[in-house]
Design a protein around this motif. Structure first.
Motif, PDB file in Angstrom:
ATOM      1  N   UNK A  25       0.839  -1.212   0.000  1.00 15.66           N
ATOM      2  CA  UNK A  25       0.000   0.000   0.000  1.00 15.66           C
ATOM      3  C   UNK A  25       0.867   1.252   0.000  1.00 15.66           C
ATOM      4  N   UNK A  26       1.906   1.254   0.827  1.00 13.60           N
ATOM      5  CA  UNK A  26       2.777   2.426   0.899  1.00 13.60           C
ATOM      6  C   UNK A  26       3.476   2.677  -0.426  1.00 13.60           C
ATOM      7  N   UNK A  27       3.919   1.627  -1.087  1.00 16.60           N
ATOM      8  CA  UNK A  27       4.603   1.822  -2.367  1.00 16.60           C
ATOM      9  C   UNK A  27       3.628   2.254  -3.449  1.00 16.60           C
ATOM     10  N   UNK A  28       2.399   1.753  -3.399  1.00 17.28           N
ATOM     11  CA  UNK A  28       1.390   2.189  -4.367  1.00 17.28           C
ATOM     12  C   UNK A  28       1.143   3.686  -4.231  1.00 17.28           C
ATOM     13  N   UNK A  29       1.027   4.155  -3.001  1.00 21.20           N
ATOM     14  CA  UNK A  29       0.823   5.590  -2.764  1.00 21.20           C
ATOM     15  C   UNK A  29       2.034   6.409  -3.215  1.00 21.20           C
ATOM     16  N   UNK A  30       3.235   5.906  -2.930  1.00 21.20           N
ATOM     17  CA  UNK A  30       4.449   6.637  -3.295  1.00 21.20           C
ATOM     18  C   UNK A  30       4.640   6.676  -4.809  1.00 21.20           C
ATOM     19  N   UNK A  31       4.351   5.580  -5.491  1.00 20.06           N
ATOM     20  CA  UNK A  31       4.455   5.555  -6.955  1.00 20.06           C
ATOM     21  C   UNK A  31       3.453   6.525  -7.585  1.00 20.06           C
ATOM     22  N   UNK A  45      -9.522  -4.630   0.201  1.00 15.70           N
ATOM     23  CA  UNK A  45      -8.306  -3.917   0.596  1.00 15.70           C
ATOM     24  C   UNK A  45      -7.717  -3.146  -0.583  1.00 15.70           C
ATOM     25  N   UNK A  46      -7.741  -3.768  -1.759  1.00 17.66           N
ATOM     26  CA  UNK A  46      -7.240  -3.077  -2.949  1.00 17.66           C
ATOM     27  C   UNK A  46      -8.050  -1.810  -3.208  1.00 17.66           C
ATOM     28  N   UNK A  47      -9.358  -1.895  -3.004  1.00 14.23           N
ATOM     29  CA  UNK A  47     -10.226  -0.739  -3.201  1.00 14.23           C
ATOM     30  C   UNK A  47      -9.920   0.358  -2.196  1.00 14.23           C
ATOM     31  N   UNK A  48      -9.596  -0.033  -0.962  1.00 12.73           N
ATOM     32  CA  UNK A  48      -9.196   0.954   0.043  1.00 12.73           C
ATOM     33  C   UNK A  48      -7.941   1.702  -0.404  1.00 12.73           C
ATOM     34  N   UNK A  49      -6.980   0.964  -0.951  1.00 13.49           N
ATOM     35  CA  UNK A  49      -5.756   1.599  -1.439  1.00 13.49           C
ATOM     36  C   UNK A  49      -6.061   2.542  -2.597  1.00 13.49           C
ATOM     37  N   UNK A  50      -6.915   2.091  -3.510  1.00  8.39           N
ATOM     38  CA  UNK A  50      -7.327   2.966  -4.619  1.00  8.39           C
ATOM     39  C   UNK A  50      -7.903   4.268  -4.087  1.00  8.39           C
ATOM     40  N   UNK A  51      -8.755   4.172  -3.074  1.00  7.37           N
ATOM     41  CA  UNK A  51      -9.399   5.373  -2.545  1.00  7.37           C
ATOM     42  C   UNK A  51      -8.385   6.286  -1.871  1.00  7.37           C
ATOM     43  N   UNK A  52      -7.418   5.696  -1.168  1.00  2.36           N
ATOM     44  CA  UNK A  52      -6.369   6.504  -0.539  1.00  2.36           C
ATOM     45  C   UNK A  52      -5.568   7.265  -1.588  1.00  2.36           C
ATOM     46  N   UNK A  53      -5.278   6.612  -2.703  1.00  6.30           N
ATOM     47  CA  UNK A  53      -4.548   7.262  -3.793  1.00  6.30           C
ATOM     48  C   UNK A  53      -5.372   8.427  -4.347  1.00  6.30           C
ATOM     49  N   UNK A  54      -6.642   8.186  -4.579  1.00 11.03           N
ATOM     50  CA  UNK A  54      -7.501   9.236  -5.137  1.00 11.03           C
ATOM     51  C   UNK A  54      -7.709  10.371  -4.143  1.00 11.03           C
ATOM     52  N   UNK A  55      -7.857  10.024  -2.857  1.00 14.06           N
ATOM     53  CA  UNK A  55      -8.033  11.059  -1.838  1.00 14.06           C
ATOM     54  C   UNK A  55      -6.814  11.984  -1.760  1.00 14.06           C
ATOM     55  N   UNK A  56      -5.637  11.424  -2.099  1.00 11.79           N
ATOM     56  CA  UNK A  56      -4.409  12.220  -2.091  1.00 11.79           C
ATOM     57  C   UNK A  56      -4.241  13.032  -3.373  1.00 11.79           C
ATOM     58  N   UNK A  57      -5.176  12.870  -4.318  1.00  8.41           N
ATOM     59  CA  UNK A  57      -5.144  13.659  -5.544  1.00  8.41           C
ATOM     60  C   UNK A  57      -4.406  13.014  -6.699  1.00  8.41           C
TER      61      UNK A  57
END
Length: 257
Positions: free
Chosen positions: A24-30, A46-58
């Motif tokens: 998850x951390x690397x997905x956000x950093x990439x 869980x994958x969907x949660x990561x997707x949402x975190x990425x989108x929430x970060x813009x």
């Protein structure tokens, strides 16, 4: 400028085991580095949660689900990525499991599952992405190995052996596919505070764990997933364009003791 070599703008990245921890951390950093990230996990929620975190970060991200041990599933995920986005530039092969045991206590089922997920899963992930990267004549693959693949540790016979296999798989792939413009490197995390090491460290209370860390980790703390993610970005980027076949320990100095 040096900073521009770390940009992944316009690139497409696939991360396995992206539903938690290092993945998850690397997905956000990439994504922060500019890549469109496909966050894949066997657990789609869980994958969907990561997707949402990425989108929430813009940033740009999509969720996917696949069992890395299933060859057809991995091929289908990669085909879907290429069909939707036209390319695949970066892969972080991160999915893995850890089960404690010695040569006398590790069950054969645990041994087989460890190798199925950690080694077969990584191999099938890489095998699924190689045809597209060969076609593009470019690509960066980052494998999550471990300091456990570089040293011996008590009560981790299956895990350490499987991670040792990934260390040499990284070197083998780097040598074999360099002619196609594909770089393959690995990160070797030490003790990372994600819950992944609970099968080995979970029986310790806070004071006992702190004492163990103080004795064995020169920097005096466990790492975090966010300590690993920047190295994944670096190895995926043009900043590492002349680096392949290397394993980077990220362990607070543990392997230097």
């Amino acid at each position: 400028m040096i900073v521009n070599t770390l940009s992944l703008t316009g690139q497409v990245a696939l991360v396995t085991g992206a539903g938690h921890g290092i993945g998850r951390a690397s997905a956000l950093a990439l994504a922060e580095a500019g890549a469109l990230v496909v966050a894949s996990d066997v657990d789609f929620a869980r994958a969907t949660e990561t997707e949402q975190l990425i989108k929430d970060a813009g940033y740009e991200g999509v969720a996917a689900t696949a069992d890395v041990t299933d060859e057809k599933a991995m091929i289908a995920v990669v085909d879907d990525v290429v069909r939707k986005f036209g390319r695949l530039d970066v892969v972080h092969a991160n999915a893995g499991v850890l089960m404690a045991g010695t040569a006398l206590t590790q069950t054969l089922d645990e041994w087989d599952k460890t190798f199925t997920v950690n080694v077969r899963g990584t191999f099938l992930t890489v095998r699924a992405v190689l045809p597209q990267m060969i076609k593009q004549k470019s690509g960066a693959i980052v494998i999550t190995a471990s300091v456990s693949g570089l040293i011996g540790e008590p009560d981790l016979v299956a895990y350490n052996t499987s991670k040792g296999a990934l260390v040499n798989l990284t070197r083998q792939l780097a040598v074999e596919y360099a002619e196609h413009g594909i770089r393959v490197n690995g990160v070797c995390p030490g003790w990372i505070e994600t819950g992944f090491n609970d099968p080995v460290l979970g029986h310790l209370d806070t004071a006992e764990l702190d004492q163990l860390v103080d004795r064995q980790v020169p920097l005096g703390r466990q790492g975090t997933a966010e300590d690993i993610a920047p190295a994944v970005v670096f190895l995926a980027s043009d900043g590492a364009r002349y680096i392949t076949g290397q394993l980077l320990p990220i362990d607070g100095g543990l392997t230097s003791m």
